[in-house]
Design a protein around this motif. Structure first.
Motif, mmCIF file in Angstrom:
data_model
loop_
_atom_site.group_PDB
_atom_site.id
_atom_site.type_symbol
_atom_site.label_atom_id
_atom_site.label_comp_id
_atom_site.label_asym_id
_atom_site.label_seq_id
_atom_site.Cartn_x
_atom_site.Cartn_y
_atom_site.Cartn_z
ATOM 1 N N GLY A 28 -10.910 -16.908 2.489
ATOM 2 C CA GLY A 28 -11.796 -16.191 3.396
ATOM 3 C C GLY A 28 -12.385 -14.929 2.822
ATOM 4 N N VAL A 29 -12.774 -14.937 1.555
ATOM 5 C CA VAL A 29 -13.363 -13.750 0.932
ATOM 6 C C VAL A 29 -14.865 -13.901 0.713
ATOM 7 N N GLN A 30 -15.458 -14.942 1.297
ATOM 8 C CA GLN A 30 -16.890 -15.164 1.118
ATOM 9 C C GLN A 30 -17.681 -13.967 1.639
ATOM 10 N N GLY A 31 -18.716 -13.604 0.933
ATOM 11 C CA GLY A 31 -19.577 -12.507 1.354
ATOM 12 C C GLY A 31 -19.166 -11.147 0.850
ATOM 13 N N ALA A 32 -17.954 -11.024 0.307
ATOM 14 C CA ALA A 32 -17.503 -9.732 -0.211
ATOM 15 C C ALA A 32 -18.280 -9.372 -1.479
ATOM 16 N N LYS A 33 -18.532 -8.089 -1.653
ATOM 17 C CA LYS A 33 -19.224 -7.602 -2.841
ATOM 18 C C LYS A 33 -18.247 -7.230 -3.946
ATOM 19 N N ASN A 34 -17.008 -6.920 -3.544
ATOM 20 C CA ASN A 34 -16.038 -6.473 -4.533
ATOM 21 C C ASN A 34 -14.638 -6.589 -3.946
ATOM 22 N N LEU A 35 -13.655 -6.593 -4.824
ATOM 23 C CA LEU A 35 -12.246 -6.571 -4.455
ATOM 24 C C LEU A 35 -11.566 -5.489 -5.279
ATOM 25 N N VAL A 36 -10.834 -4.610 -4.593
ATOM 26 C CA VAL A 36 -10.101 -3.545 -5.269
ATOM 27 C C VAL A 36 -8.619 -3.688 -4.937
ATOM 28 N N LEU A 37 -7.799 -3.794 -5.960
ATOM 29 C CA LEU A 37 -6.351 -3.867 -5.793
ATOM 30 C C LEU A 37 -5.821 -2.441 -5.698
ATOM 31 N N THR A 38 -5.207 -2.084 -4.557
ATOM 32 C CA THR A 38 -4.798 -0.705 -4.326
ATOM 33 C C THR A 38 -3.295 -0.484 -4.425
ATOM 34 N N GLU A 39 -2.524 -1.490 -4.067
ATOM 35 C CA GLU A 39 -1.070 -1.429 -4.136
ATOM 36 C C GLU A 39 -0.568 -2.820 -4.520
ATOM 37 N N ASP B 34 0.338 -6.354 -4.235
ATOM 38 C CA ASP B 34 0.010 -7.426 -3.295
ATOM 39 C C ASP B 34 -0.907 -6.971 -2.159
ATOM 40 N N ARG B 35 -1.642 -5.895 -2.348
ATOM 41 C CA ARG B 35 -2.520 -5.394 -1.295
ATOM 42 C C ARG B 35 -3.784 -4.793 -1.896
ATOM 43 N N GLY B 36 -4.891 -4.978 -1.194
ATOM 44 C CA GLY B 36 -6.144 -4.399 -1.651
ATOM 45 C C GLY B 36 -7.158 -4.321 -0.528
ATOM 46 N N PHE B 37 -8.419 -4.095 -0.921
ATOM 47 C CA PHE B 37 -9.523 -4.048 0.025
ATOM 48 C C PHE B 37 -10.631 -4.972 -0.446
ATOM 49 N N LEU B 38 -11.213 -5.707 0.490
ATOM 50 C CA LEU B 38 -12.446 -6.430 0.247
ATOM 51 C C LEU B 38 -13.590 -5.538 0.685
ATOM 52 N N LEU B 39 -14.574 -5.336 -0.183
ATOM 53 C CA LEU B 39 -15.694 -4.449 0.100
ATOM 54 C C LEU B 39 -16.936 -5.260 0.427
ATOM 55 N N TYR B 40 -17.543 -4.930 1.565
ATOM 56 C CA TYR B 40 -18.776 -5.562 1.994
ATOM 57 C C TYR B 40 -19.872 -4.501 2.034
#
Length: 367
Positions: free
Chosen positions: A339-350, A352-358
């Motif tokens: 379910g990451v379709q449409g995201a512009k970027n992925l940042v791994l922050t911790e 097993d955890r991160g943010f999907l950027l739209y």
């Protein structure tokens, strides 16, 4: 007496009553204005702290900082904490934004311009705009920063800032400086320059003005480098990686074997992550992790097109077209999210955890 004008005297309580009325009216006006301003400020703060949202400026760049994410764009710098709330913001016009981060702070700068703003997870924003054109800026995990600018009378200048963003070291170069880095222990600075017959990395102890050592590559152009330890460095060139010590000694290399470099990251803990392709254009091929000296610790054939890679400590997160996976240093897949379709970027922050950027917002992603 005839012709005299009679003057009526007002009692003191009349003046007192009039004064009280005027004071009450003035207080009401001030209270109204203060209330209006307070409501406006609250609305502004509420809007600024709307969860998981950020400015939709052009040329956006992203990086992890202190469990959250930093966003650099044509509108400046914004830092969101791990819960998605904005904790720092600097609104400024940036033509060509670039981002560098440390453990708790981030800096946006204008490549070819003079804008440099630093924010941290505590909400502090520092303005470090320069008089000379900025070439590059790089922070280490401790928050020290090496800033490369042009300089009148020279071909480049490096300014080192400590974690409090105070300048503590300067170096003026007779050759063009591409980038500079600070060692993890904040004791050494390395500056990459273009020489007449190749490249050189000039190494300095921050306790001395005298150059400590230099590493030279004849007929070989290096375009980036970083520390893999307090006394070990790695540099990138079109055909591979080279490794050397802070004493200037050659300590090995690793060849791309004719493959094209499509991406790399120094974000790993003691290793470099490299993306290679068999073709000049394309984002499928092979991903490798390489430690100091040229030892390959992980190798993965990529059957899917890679959209972006984010590396933090011992983990590598890869965003594909419709999913994202996290790998360890030996490139064994640990977890995958859909379910990451449409995201512009992925940042791994911790871990097993991160943010999907739209566009204008982000979503937390747990693997």
């Amino acid at each position: 007496m005839a012709g005299e004008k009679r003057t009526e005297k007002k009692h003191p309580w009349v003046w007192l009553l009039t004064g009280l009325v005027l004071i009450a009216a003035l207080a009401a006006v001030m209270a109204y204005r203060a209330g209006t301003l307070r409501e406006t400020e609250q609305e502004r703060l509420l809007q600024e702290n709307e969860r998981y949202s950020f400015e939709t400026g052009a040329q956006q760049v992203f990086a992890a900082v202190d469990g959250g994410v930093a966003v650099g764009s044509s509108t400046g710098l914004q830092i969101l904490d791990s819960d998605g709330y904005t904790v720092a913001r600097s609104v400024v016009s940036v033509t060509t934004p670039a981002l560098t981060v440390s453990g708790t702070s981030a800096a946006v700068y204008d490549v070819g311009g003079t804008i440099l703003r630093v924010g941290d997870s505590a909400g502090t924003v520092t303005t470090l705009d320069t008089a000379d054109t900025i070439i590059s800026a790089n922070m280490n995990d401790a928050g020290w920063m090496a800033l490369v600018t042009e300089e009148t009378g020279y071909k480049g200048k490096v300014t080192v800032y400590n974690a409090e963003m105070q300048p503590v070291y300067y170096w003026h170069s007779g050759n063009y400086v591409l980038s500079a880095r600070i060692s993890p222990d904040c004791r050494t600075m390395a500056a990459l320059t273009m020489e007449e017959t190749g490249s050189a990395v000039h190494i300095f102890s921050l306790s001395s003005e005298t150059e400590y050592a230099v590493y030279r590559t004849e007929s070989l152009l290096l375009f980036d480098m970083d520390f893999l330890g307090n006394d070990r460095l790695c540099a990138v060139q079109d055909g591979g990686l080279v490794f050397f010590t802070t004493g200037g000694a050659d300590d090995g290399s690793w060849s791309f074997d004719g493959r094209y470099l499509s991406g790399y990251s120094f974000g790993g803990d003691g290793f470099v992550t490299v993306l290679l392709s068999q073709y000049l254009s394309g984002n499928t091929g092979e991903m490798c992790t390489v430690t100091y000296g040229g030892t390959v610790t992980g190798q993965l054939t990529l059957a899917e097109a890679v959209q972006n890679v984010s590396v933090r400590e011992k983990q590598i997160a890869v965003r594909y077209g419709d999913s994202a996976a996290v790998y360890n240093q030996v490139l064994e897949e640990q977890r995958r999210a859909s379910g990451v379709q449409g995201a512009k970027n992925l940042v791994l922050t911790e871990k097993d955890r991160g943010f999907l950027l739209y566009s204008g917002y982000c979503e937390p992603l747990n693997f």
